[in-house]
Design a protein around this motif. Structure first.
Motif, PDB file in Angstrom:
ATOM      1  N   LYS A  22      36.100  37.755  40.435  1.00  0.00           N
ATOM      2  CA  LYS A  22      37.122  38.041  39.572  1.00  0.00           C
ATOM      3  C   LYS A  22      36.578  38.048  38.136  1.00  0.00           C
ATOM      4  O   LYS A  22      37.091  38.948  37.293  1.00  0.00           O
TER       5      LYS A  22
ATOM      6  N   ARG B  80      34.307  41.375  37.728  1.00  0.00           N
ATOM      7  CA  ARG B  80      35.301  42.280  37.500  1.00  0.00           C
ATOM      8  C   ARG B  80      36.104  42.623  36.320  1.00  0.00           C
ATOM      9  O   ARG B  80      36.233  43.866  35.859  1.00  0.00           O
TER      10      ARG B  80
ATOM     11  N   THR C 296      34.681  33.757  44.954  1.00  0.00           N
ATOM     12  CA  THR C 296      36.079  34.391  44.477  1.00  0.00           C
ATOM     13  C   THR C 296      36.266  34.456  43.005  1.00  0.00           C
ATOM     14  O   THR C 296      36.368  35.501  42.340  1.00  0.00           O
ATOM     15  N   HIS C 297      36.085  33.268  42.527  1.00  0.00           N
ATOM     16  CA  HIS C 297      36.460  33.170  40.985  1.00  0.00           C
ATOM     17  C   HIS C 297      35.380  33.915  40.377  1.00  0.00           C
ATOM     18  O   HIS C 297      35.539  34.631  39.346  1.00  0.00           O
TER      19      HIS C 297
END
Length: 119
Positions: free
Chosen positions: A61, A64, A57-58
């Motif tokens: 991010k 992105r 997830t990190h």
């Protein structure tokens, strides 16, 4: 008749593990140990997956954010003013006269019946 309930002294002295019915006691103890090991392994696996999900997830991010940054840089590079400034450094200047549109007209040939048919 033998008393089935062990006294606390027997449990402390571990007599429950060596009497004639100790096979059932040992089977239950082994069952509890195996069940405990399975639960510990399952918890370890679960925590490893949670950490991996947090890491991914990190990473998503961060990627992105990098994508947005790169896209904004690209939009800036595509602007006409930026292109003009970069070309002026190379000695190429924009035209003073605007572009004109050239129209090419050609005569439309009359198509015969057979040309329309085979098209």
């Amino acid at each position: 008749m033998k008393n089935k309930v062990s006294s606390p002294g027997d449990i402390i002295k571990a007599k429950i593990l060596v009497n004639e019915n100790s096979a059932k006691t040992w089977a239950f103890i082994i069952y509890v140990i195996i069940l405990s090991l399975l639960l510990i392994g399952n918890t370890q696996s679960y925590e490893a997956k949670v950490f991996k999900i947090a890491k991914l997830t990190h990473e998503v991010k961060m990627l992105r954010a990098e994508f947005v940054d790169t896209r904004s840089e690209l939009m800036e590079l595509k602007m006409e003013s930026t292109i003009t400034k970069n070309l002026e450094e190379d000695g190429i200047f924009p035209s003073e006269t605007p572009a004109t549109k050239i129209k090419v007209t050609r005569e439309v040939e009359k198509e015969s019946f057979w040309d329309k048919l085979w098209r």
